[in-house]
Design a protein around this motif. Structure first.
Motif, short mmCIF file in Angstrom:
data_model
loop_
_atom_site.label_atom_id
_atom_site.label_comp_id
_atom_site.label_asym_id
_atom_site.label_seq_id
_atom_site.Cartn_x
_atom_site.Cartn_y
_atom_site.Cartn_z
N ASP A 211 31.07 101.01 114.46
CA ASP A 211 30.78 99.67 113.96
C ASP A 211 29.77 99.73 112.82
O ASP A 211 29.91 99.05 111.81
CB ASP A 211 30.19 98.79 115.07
CG ASP A 211 31.27 98.37 116.05
OD1 ASP A 211 32.44 98.66 115.77
OD2 ASP A 211 30.91 97.80 117.10
N ALA A 212 28.74 100.59 113.03
CA ALA A 212 27.70 100.69 112.01
C ALA A 212 28.30 101.19 110.69
O ALA A 212 28.02 100.64 109.63
CB ALA A 212 26.60 101.63 112.48
N ALA A 214 31.37 100.97 109.71
CA ALA A 214 32.27 99.96 109.14
C ALA A 214 31.46 98.87 108.42
O ALA A 214 31.89 98.37 107.38
CB ALA A 214 33.13 99.34 110.23
N ASN A 215 30.29 98.54 108.98
CA ASN A 215 29.49 97.46 108.38
C ASN A 215 28.40 97.97 107.45
O ASN A 215 27.56 97.19 107.00
CB ASN A 215 28.83 96.62 109.48
CG ASN A 215 29.87 96.01 110.40
OD1 ASN A 215 30.91 95.57 109.93
ND2 ASN A 215 29.61 96.03 111.69
N LYS A 216 28.38 99.30 107.24
CA LYS A 216 27.35 99.92 106.39
C LYS A 216 25.96 99.60 106.91
O LYS A 216 25.03 99.35 106.14
CB LYS A 216 27.46 99.48 104.92
CG LYS A 216 28.83 99.60 104.32
CD LYS A 216 29.16 101.02 103.95
CE LYS A 216 30.64 101.23 103.72
NZ LYS A 216 31.48 101.10 104.90
N THR A 217 25.84 99.54 108.22
CA THR A 217 24.54 99.27 108.82
C THR A 217 23.64 100.47 108.58
O THR A 217 24.08 101.61 108.74
CB THR A 217 24.71 99.07 110.34
OG1 THR A 217 25.69 98.07 110.52
CG2 THR A 217 23.40 98.64 110.99
N TYR A 243 24.31 106.26 103.02
CA TYR A 243 25.71 106.24 102.60
C TYR A 243 25.86 106.71 101.17
O TYR A 243 24.95 106.55 100.34
CB TYR A 243 26.26 104.82 102.71
CG TYR A 243 26.29 104.31 104.12
CD1 TYR A 243 27.40 104.52 104.94
CD2 TYR A 243 25.20 103.63 104.65
CE1 TYR A 243 27.42 104.07 106.24
CE2 TYR A 243 25.21 103.17 105.95
CZ TYR A 243 26.32 103.39 106.75
OH TYR A 243 26.34 102.94 108.03
#
Ligand code: C2E
Ligand code: MG
Ligand code: MG
Length: 699
Positions: A211-212, A214-217, A243
């Motif tokens: 999830d992280a 995917a959301n660029k957390t 990233y």
């Protein structure tokens, strides 16, 4: 680049005379020494001389040069040099320190290019020197600060690790490895890193990362529990994810902290602020919180909720005469007794001093509050043993009910408190409710409860019989036995006024057994001389099923009365079949095998999960009188339902009985549908055994 030929360099102009070489030496902060081993002559450049101290000059001996190397480094460098010459190494590289005149130390890096003569002995060497003192200091500082960081990590129980997505490589700090129980030279791949998370939580953690990503957390926090032989540890991880410009994870830097101790402190803190340490019951703060929560639930589910406030009578006397320790002991024992009489989902709290409070969620009947209060009073009847003495302590109780008495927690408590005050005024050892009606109802119910206990032994119970007829022929086919309580003051009490109480208190079990025996006696009496036997129906309560004694009770009732099983019918409710399938099914199977008929009473009012009908040995459906009451009608709903029940019964090969038939029109309608047996005021009300007998004889 053309290969460097050492002898060319050596035959070139002396060092320092070549401007280019000088410039290079200067730029690189390097110095050179040329060593002609054949001549045993050393040429030292100006820069090298500056590095090594002014004691050096051209023509100095090799041993003097080596003598400059710092004490601890000297043997290492000598060994290295010897080894390199023996193996004819073309280059030799080393770092060492030199002690200079005046006591200062300098770190140097030296690279020697060596050329050997045909016999293998060293001919020339060109040695480049670079001062790395400054670099060394930086490295030393770095390793010092790393050591300090490690130490800090160890103290704080924090470790850190990183994962490089490009190189697919991990680096763990020593503390992280210790915490994760991995060896100090651990070199994990991605799978190994994943395996750090215990298996039962791995999918969840992987999900968090996915999830992280995917959301660029950038920051991710989670806790993982490690259950190990020496106990459970909880590790808290904070990960920072870097990233690439394209959004791919590039680097992950994480800290792990062992928070086991922290959590246990937190729990202790929680328990200190929400529990009474003496009795280990919730304290006032938690009580108010639970009460508010329970009120929200009750309002949502439209349930009633009760609260009781309890106060030990004359606690102060005991405290004063036997001492505080005895008082504490009494409070602990009182808490224990409360725990024993209340349900698990009731909250019991100690509000302070000798005051306790209870939240009772889901009070079905307002008078249940009275039953619970009286249970508590009874629980205090036995003496307490305090300081090796027997002491009698009673309790006063005040209660209030939501939503009747109050709408919120504060008001509810206030009202319960007012009721408690009233109870104390009434001479203690009693309960009072905020609404005097409820107090009256509750005490009436309690009186009834104690009277019902005695009703059986005092022979106050009776069975009345209501006839059942075959619609087509008009023939009497049987009767339903209906219980009545012949109360000494109140006269005949109908079952709806005492059966629910009997069910709540469990008294229904001996009462039901009694009804079976009495009905069997009557059936045997009527049928033994008749060629056309009547079937007598007895109602069973769901409470008679658990415990496994029902079949035996029925058998004994039959044999004691010499009653044939086919003369007996047992009426059960739909809900029973939905409750505990296997056990109930087994009991019904046994009863049915004895030759007894099973009927479902009040059919159509319960859950219409039809599948159960085929699974249980049931022969009769009794259509609930609520539907019959509506017949016949043009509005149609009841008609459709009755029609459906009749055709369901027919298709399952079950007999149908309509109860509560009051009018000829209803009887005609049922007859038209093909319903065989009827019961109702139109044909006969329930009557005493002797009246029924007269009737049987007359018909
Ligand atoms: P039930 O088993 O459905 O019994 C039928 C009830 O309907 C009886 O009420 C009966 O008097 C009433 N009734 C019969 N025909 C008519 C009619 O035409 N019109 C109207 N309005 N009512 C009619 P009763 O005797 O008051 O019994 C009520 C309930 O008490 C019974 O309903 C049964 O569930 C329970 N009960 C009675 N005796 C026993 C017993 O011995 N054990 C158990 N566990 N429950 C019993
Ligand atoms: Mg019945
Ligand atoms: Mg019924």
């Amino acid at each position: 680049m053309p290969a460097l030929v050492l002898s060319d360099v050596l035959t070139a102009a002396p060092p320092g005379s070549d401007d280019c070489l000088r410039a290079a030496q200067h730029l690189m902060e390097a110095g050179f020494i040329r060593w002609d081993a054949v001549q045993n002559a050393l040429h030292v450049s100006v820069e090298a001389r500056a590095m090594l101290g002014d004691g050096l000059h051209d023509g100095v001996t090799v041993s003097r040069l080596i003598g400059l190397i710092g004490g601890s480094d000297a043997p290492r460098i000598q060994a290295l040099w010897r080894e390199a010459l023996a193996r004819r190494h073309a280059t030799v590289e080393a770092e060492f320190s030199v002690s200079l005149f005046g006591g200062s130390v300098r770190h140097l890096r030296g690279v020697a290019l060596c050329e050997y003569a045909a016999d293998g002995s060293l001919a020339h060497a060109l040695i480049g020197l670079q001062d790395v003192s400054a670099q060394g200091a930086v490295l030393q500082a770095l390793s010092d600060s790393e050591a300090r960081l490690e130490e800090a990590q160890e103290l704080a129980q924090v470790g850190c690790w990183e994962w490089d997505y490009v190189r697919q490589q991990a680096r763990f700090s020593a503390q992280a490895l210790r915490m994760l129980r991995r060896p100090h030279d651990w070199a994990p791949d991605m799978q190994d890193v994943l395996a750090l998370v215990p298996e039962d939580q791995r999918d969840w953690v992987v999900g968090l990362y996915k999830d992280a990503f995917a959301n660029k957390t950038e920051i991710l926090r989670y806790e993982v529990r490690h259950v190990e032989e020496d106990g459970t540890r909880e590790l808290h991880t904070v990960a920072r994810i870097g990233y690439s410009p394209k959004g791919q994870p590039r680097r992950l830097l994480a800290s792990v902290q062992d928070i086991t101790e922290l959590k246990s402190y937190r729990r202790q803190l929680h328990s200190l602020s929400f529990f009474d340490p003496l009795t280990e019951l919730p304290n006032r703060a938690l009580f108010v919180d639970r009460l508010s929560q329970a009120l929200i639930d009750a309002s949502w589910h439209q349930q009633q909720l009760g609260t009781l406030l309890l106060d030990l009578d004359r606690f102060k006397d005991i405290n004063d005469s036997l001492g505080h320790r005895a008082g504490d002991d009494l409070l602990k024992q009182a808490a224990q007794r409360l725990r024993q009489v209340l349900r698990e989902y009731d909250t019991i709290a100690r509000l302070g001093g000798d005051e306790f409070a209870v939240v009772l969620p889901d009070v079905r009947h307002p008078t249940d509050l009275g039953s619970i209060a009286s249970k508590v009073i009874n629980a205090f009847k036995a003496p307490f043993t305090i300081s090796a003495q027997e002491v009698f302590v009673t309790v006063s109780i005040g209660g209030a009910l939501y939503p009747t008495d109050a709408k919120d927690a504060n008001q509810l408590l206030q009202h319960a408190d007012a009721a408690l005050y009233h109870a104390k005024g009434q001479g203690r050892n009693n309960f009072q409710f905020y609404s005097s009606d409820l107090t009256a109802q509750a005490s009436a119910r309690l009186t009834m409860e104690s009277e019902l206990h005695k009703a059986l032994e005092r022979h106050e119970l009776e069975l009345h019989y209501q006839p059942k007829f075959d619609l087509a022929s008009g023939r009497l086919v049987g009767a339903e036995a209906l219980m009545r309580w012949n109360h000494p003051e109140r006269g005949l009490v109908p079952p709806m006024q005492f059966i629910p109480l009997a069910e709540d208190t469990g008294l229904i079990v001996p009462m039901g057994a009694w009804a079976l025996r009495a009905a069997c006696v009557a059936a045997a009496d009527w049928n033994s001389r008749s060629s056309d036997p009547l079937k007598i129906a007895v109602n069973l309560s769901a409470r008679q099923f658990p415990g496994g004694e029902l079949v035996q009770t029925v058998r004994e009732a039959l044999s004691a009365a010499n009653c044939q099983p086919q003369w007996l019918e047992l009426e059960i409710t739909e809900s029973l079949l939905l409750d505990g399938h296997d056990e109930i099914c087994g009991v019904l199977e046994e009863l049915s095998q004895l030759g007894i008929t099973i009927a479902i009473d009040d059919f159509g009012t319960g859950y219409s999960a039809l599948s159960y009908l085929t699974r249980f040995p049931v022969q009769i459906l009794k259509i609930d009188r609520a539907f019959i009451k509506e017949l016949p009608s043009d509005r149609g709903n009841a008609e459709q339902l009755v029609k459906a029940i009749v055709s369901l019964g027919q298709s399952l090969n079950m007999a149908l009985v309509a109860e509560g038939v009051e009018t000829q029109a209803q009887a005609d309608y049922l007859s038209g549908l093909g319903c065989e047996v009827v019961q109702g005021f139109l044909f006969g009300k329930p009557v005493s055994r002797s009246s029924f007998e007269q009737w049987v004889r007359a018909s």
